[in-house]
Design a protein around this motif. Structure first.
Motif, PDB file in Angstrom:
ATOM      1  N   ILE A   1       7.688  24.198  38.906  1.00 10.66           N
ATOM      2  CA  ILE A   1       6.587  24.614  39.775  1.00 10.66           C
ATOM      3  C   ILE A   1       6.654  26.123  39.914  1.00 10.66           C
ATOM      4  CG2 ILE A   1       5.563  24.431  42.071  1.00 10.66           C
ATOM      5  CD1 ILE A   1       6.860  21.658  42.298  1.00 10.66           C
ATOM      6  N   PHE A   2       5.550  26.800  39.646  1.00  9.31           N
ATOM      7  CA  PHE A   2       5.597  28.259  39.703  1.00  9.31           C
ATOM      8  C   PHE A   2       4.293  28.854  40.220  1.00  9.31           C
ATOM      9  CE2 PHE A   2       4.218  27.031  35.458  1.00  9.31           C
ATOM     10  CZ  PHE A   2       3.231  27.937  35.113  1.00  9.31           C
ATOM     11  N   ASP A   3       4.438  30.010  40.835  1.00  8.19           N
ATOM     12  CA  ASP A   3       3.303  30.821  41.265  1.00  8.19           C
ATOM     13  C   ASP A   3       2.493  31.186  40.024  1.00  8.19           C
ATOM     14  OD1 ASP A   3       1.781  33.263  41.884  1.00  8.19           O
ATOM     15  OD2 ASP A   3       2.913  33.335  43.751  1.00  8.19           O
ATOM     16  N   ASP A   4       1.182  31.021  40.089  1.00  6.65           N
ATOM     17  CA  ASP A   4       0.352  31.188  38.901  1.00  6.65           C
ATOM     18  C   ASP A   4       0.329  32.625  38.373  1.00  6.65           C
ATOM     19  OD1 ASP A   4      -0.863  29.033  37.548  1.00  6.65           O
ATOM     20  OD2 ASP A   4      -2.834  29.947  37.789  1.00  6.65           O
ATOM     21  N   ARG A   5       0.851  33.566  39.155  1.00  4.79           N
ATOM     22  CA  ARG A   5       0.907  34.954  38.708  1.00  4.79           C
ATOM     23  C   ARG A   5       2.139  35.221  37.845  1.00  4.79           C
ATOM     24  NH1 ARG A   5       0.470  37.270  44.700  1.00  4.79           N
ATOM     25  NH2 ARG A   5       1.858  35.467  44.924  1.00  4.79           N
ATOM     26  N   LEU A   6       3.012  34.242  37.732  1.00  4.02           N
ATOM     27  CA  LEU A   6       4.265  34.417  36.998  1.00  4.02           C
ATOM     28  C   LEU A   6       4.015  34.720  35.521  1.00  4.02           C
ATOM     29  CD1 LEU A   6       7.443  33.976  37.515  1.00  4.02           C
ATOM     30  CD2 LEU A   6       7.088  31.827  36.283  1.00  4.02           C
ATOM     31  N   ILE A   7       4.779  35.657  34.964  1.00  7.62           N
ATOM     32  CA  ILE A   7       4.759  35.912  33.528  1.00  7.62           C
ATOM     33  C   ILE A   7       5.620  34.843  32.861  1.00  7.62           C
ATOM     34  CG2 ILE A   7       5.397  37.525  31.704  1.00  7.62           C
ATOM     35  CD1 ILE A   7       4.951  39.793  33.736  1.00  7.62           C
ATOM     36  N   HIS A   8       5.039  34.129  31.909  1.00  6.40           N
ATOM     37  CA  HIS A   8       5.748  33.002  31.310  1.00  6.40           C
ATOM     38  C   HIS A   8       5.237  32.746  29.896  1.00  6.40           C
ATOM     39  CE1 HIS A   8       2.042  31.282  32.887  1.00  6.40           C
ATOM     40  NE2 HIS A   8       2.202  30.289  32.027  1.00  6.40           N
ATOM     41  N   GLY A   9       5.883  31.826  29.214  1.00 10.64           N
ATOM     42  CA  GLY A   9       5.490  31.454  27.860  1.00 10.64           C
ATOM     43  C   GLY A   9       6.283  30.228  27.434  1.00 10.64           C
ATOM     44  N   ALA A  10       6.482  30.061  26.137  1.00 13.02           N
ATOM     45  CA  ALA A  10       7.285  28.946  25.621  1.00 13.02           C
ATOM     46  C   ALA A  10       7.822  29.330  24.248  1.00 13.02           C
ATOM     47  CB  ALA A  10       6.467  27.656  25.536  1.00 13.02           C
ATOM     48  N   LEU A  11       9.007  28.839  23.959  1.00 15.18           N
ATOM     49  CA  LEU A  11       9.660  29.138  22.691  1.00 15.18           C
ATOM     50  C   LEU A  11       9.019  28.351  21.544  1.00 15.18           C
ATOM     51  CD1 LEU A  11      13.400  29.048  23.848  1.00 15.18           C
ATOM     52  CD2 LEU A  11      12.009  31.077  23.366  1.00 15.18           C
ATOM     53  N   PRO A  12       9.267  28.753  20.306  1.00 13.22           N
ATOM     54  CA  PRO A  12       8.817  27.943  19.165  1.00 13.22           C
ATOM     55  C   PRO A  12       9.489  26.568  19.195  1.00 13.22           C
ATOM     56  CG  PRO A  12       9.504  30.141  18.447  1.00 13.22           C
ATOM     57  CD  PRO A  12       9.952  29.998  19.873  1.00 13.22           C
ATOM     58  N   ASN A  13       8.830  25.614  18.592  1.00  9.39           N
ATOM     59  CA  ASN A  13       9.406  24.274  18.477  1.00  9.39           C
ATOM     60  C   ASN A  13      10.070  24.140  17.106  1.00  9.39           C
ATOM     61  OD1 ASN A  13      10.070  21.589  18.553  1.00  9.39           O
ATOM     62  ND2 ASN A  13       7.964  20.846  18.412  1.00  9.39           N
ATOM     63  N   TYR A  14      11.382  24.272  17.084  1.00 14.43           N
ATOM     64  CA  TYR A  14      12.110  24.188  15.819  1.00 14.43           C
ATOM     65  C   TYR A  14      12.460  22.744  15.445  1.00 14.43           C
ATOM     66  CZ  TYR A  14      12.822  29.195  16.619  1.00 14.43           C
ATOM     67  OH  TYR A  14      12.629  30.532  16.847  1.00 14.43           O
ATOM     68  N   SER A  15      12.150  21.811  16.333  1.00 23.52           N
ATOM     69  CA  SER A  15      12.543  20.422  16.119  1.00 23.52           C
ATOM     70  C   SER A  15      11.547  19.689  15.232  1.00 23.52           C
ATOM     71  CB  SER A  15      12.655  19.702  17.465  1.00 23.52           C
ATOM     72  OG  SER A  15      11.373  19.400  17.990  1.00 23.52           O
ATOM     73  N   GLU A  16      11.859  18.424  14.955  1.00 22.99           N
ATOM     74  CA  GLU A  16      10.984  17.572  14.140  1.00 22.99           C
ATOM     75  C   GLU A  16      10.056  16.725  14.999  1.00 22.99           C
ATOM     76  OE1 GLU A  16      10.840  17.849  10.923  1.00 22.99           O
ATOM     77  OE2 GLU A  16      12.503  19.280  10.839  1.00 22.99           O
TER      78      GLU A  16
ATOM     79  N   ILE B   1       4.084  35.333  25.885  1.00 20.46           N
ATOM     80  CA  ILE B   1       4.144  35.514  27.332  1.00 20.46           C
ATOM     81  C   ILE B   1       2.776  35.942  27.845  1.00 20.46           C
ATOM     82  CG2 ILE B   1       6.608  35.961  27.436  1.00 20.46           C
ATOM     83  CD1 ILE B   1       5.996  38.944  27.566  1.00 20.46           C
ATOM     84  N   HIS B   2       2.424  35.427  29.010  1.00 20.81           N
ATOM     85  CA  HIS B   2       1.105  35.677  29.569  1.00 20.81           C
ATOM     86  C   HIS B   2       1.121  35.385  31.059  1.00 20.81           C
ATOM     87  CE1 HIS B   2       1.309  31.385  28.646  1.00 20.81           C
ATOM     88  NE2 HIS B   2       0.387  31.201  29.596  1.00 20.81           N
ATOM     89  N   GLN B   3       0.053  35.737  31.721  1.00 20.63           N
ATOM     90  CA  GLN B   3      -0.225  35.309  33.089  1.00 20.63           C
ATOM     91  C   GLN B   3      -1.529  34.540  33.080  1.00 20.63           C
ATOM     92  OE1 GLN B   3       0.001  39.459  34.483  1.00 20.63           O
ATOM     93  NE2 GLN B   3       1.221  38.702  36.182  1.00 20.63           N
ATOM     94  N   HIS B   4      -1.662  33.590  33.995  1.00 19.97           N
ATOM     95  CA  HIS B   4      -2.906  32.841  34.076  1.00 19.97           C
ATOM     96  C   HIS B   4      -3.996  33.700  34.719  1.00 19.97           C
ATOM     97  CE1 HIS B   4      -0.465  28.853  34.037  1.00 19.97           C
ATOM     98  NE2 HIS B   4      -0.674  29.336  32.835  1.00 19.97           N
ATOM     99  N   PRO B   5      -5.249  33.434  34.386  1.00 22.61           N
ATOM    100  CA  PRO B   5      -6.343  34.155  35.040  1.00 22.61           C
ATOM    101  C   PRO B   5      -6.341  33.903  36.546  1.00 22.61           C
ATOM    102  CG  PRO B   5      -7.113  32.968  33.098  1.00 22.61           C
ATOM    103  CD  PRO B   5      -5.728  32.488  33.373  1.00 22.61           C
ATOM    104  N   THR B   6      -7.025  34.758  37.259  1.00 23.07           N
ATOM    105  CA  THR B   6      -7.178  34.599  38.705  1.00 23.07           C
ATOM    106  C   THR B   6      -8.240  33.540  38.986  1.00 23.07           C
ATOM    107  OG1 THR B   6      -6.601  36.927  39.039  1.00 23.07           O
ATOM    108  CG2 THR B   6      -7.741  35.810  40.846  1.00 23.07           C
ATOM    109  N   PHE B   7      -7.938  32.617  39.906  1.00 24.70           N
ATOM    110  CA  PHE B   7      -8.884  31.549  40.249  1.00 24.70           C
ATOM    111  C   PHE B   7      -9.399  31.631  41.682  1.00 24.70           C
ATOM    112  CE2 PHE B   7      -6.146  29.431  36.970  1.00 24.70           C
ATOM    113  CZ  PHE B   7      -7.121  29.315  35.989  1.00 24.70           C
ATOM    114  N   VAL B   8      -8.660  32.326  42.568  1.00 25.96           N
ATOM    115  CA  VAL B   8      -9.032  32.405  43.987  1.00 25.96           C
ATOM    116  C   VAL B   8      -8.817  33.831  44.476  1.00 25.96           C
ATOM    117  CG1 VAL B   8      -8.375  29.987  44.398  1.00 25.96           C
ATOM    118  CG2 VAL B   8      -6.718  31.828  44.844  1.00 25.96           C
TER     119      VAL B   8
END
Length: 206
Positions: free
Chosen positions: A137-152, A62-69
């Motif tokens: 579509i999300f506000d760039d300040r959102l805390i987000h991430g991604a799950l592991p890829n357990y698939s093939e 989980i992370h937030q994107h850096p500030t751009f503006v």
């Protein structure tokens, strides 16, 4: 695509060939122009990146994107576009709903995965199953991430960062000098974020 974790994931953000990344951004802008113009007023694509999570690949913390503006005046949006159906088994997108309202101040590349996020109660982290042809579509300040890829299968996704056309864009760095935190602000030109390797700190002329 390149990465320091070639057996886990690949991303164009770490590609050292600016021409290829500029081409990706320009092609992405052309392909998504109708969508962007329909949903946003006077926004432009700052940069695009392609991310591949390999079979049995690791999670994206989980992370937030850096500030751009200047976020007191403008809002930056991201569009996450999976290139195949994603679910909890194939590394789908995760988010903490409402977390874009948390004022974290100016975020740099160094602190976009700040310690307080690691202590976040993961029960608030929600996976979002997304089918091919759908987007998030999300506000760039959102805390987000991604799950592991357990698939093939390789889980590929395109990520777009959109900024208001009138907004000046910046690159921020932070450093410690004499035990004091120093924030540095650099104005950026077109395609700046396509030309730098996001796994390395760019060098600015004083």
């Amino acid at each position: 695509l390149d990465s320091g974790f070639k057996d886990k994931f690949r991303t164009s953000l770490f590609n050292n060939t600016p021409e290829e990344r500029i081409n990706l951004t320009e092609r992405s802008a052309a392909i998504t122009k109708e969508l962007v113009d329909k949903l946003f007023i006077d926004y432009k694509l700052l940069f695009a990146d392609l991310f591949e999570k390999l079979p049995h690949g690791i999670e994206t913390p989980i992370h937030q994107h850096p500030t751009f503006v200047d976020e007191s005046k403008y809002v930056v949006y991201s569009i996450w576009i999976p290139l195949l159906d994603t679910d909890i088994n194939s590394g789908t997108f995760t988010l903490v709903e409402g977390s874009h309202k948390i004022d974290a101040g100016i975020r740099t590349r160094q602190n976009s995965s700040i310690e307080k996020l690691k202590a976040l109660d993961l029960k608030f982290l929600e996976p979002k199953n997304v089918k091919k042809g759908e987007v998030i579509i999300f506000d760039d300040r959102l805390i987000h991430g991604a799950l592991p890829n357990y698939s093939e299968k390789i889980r590929s996704a395109l990520h777009l960062v959109l900024v208001p056309k009138e907004a000046e864009t910046f690159y921020y760095t932070s450093s410690i000098i004499d035990n004091k935190a120093i924030l540095n602000e650099y104005s950026t030109e077109d395609h700046f974020f396509d030309k730098v390797n996001h796994n390395q700190e760019p060098v600015f002329q004083k």
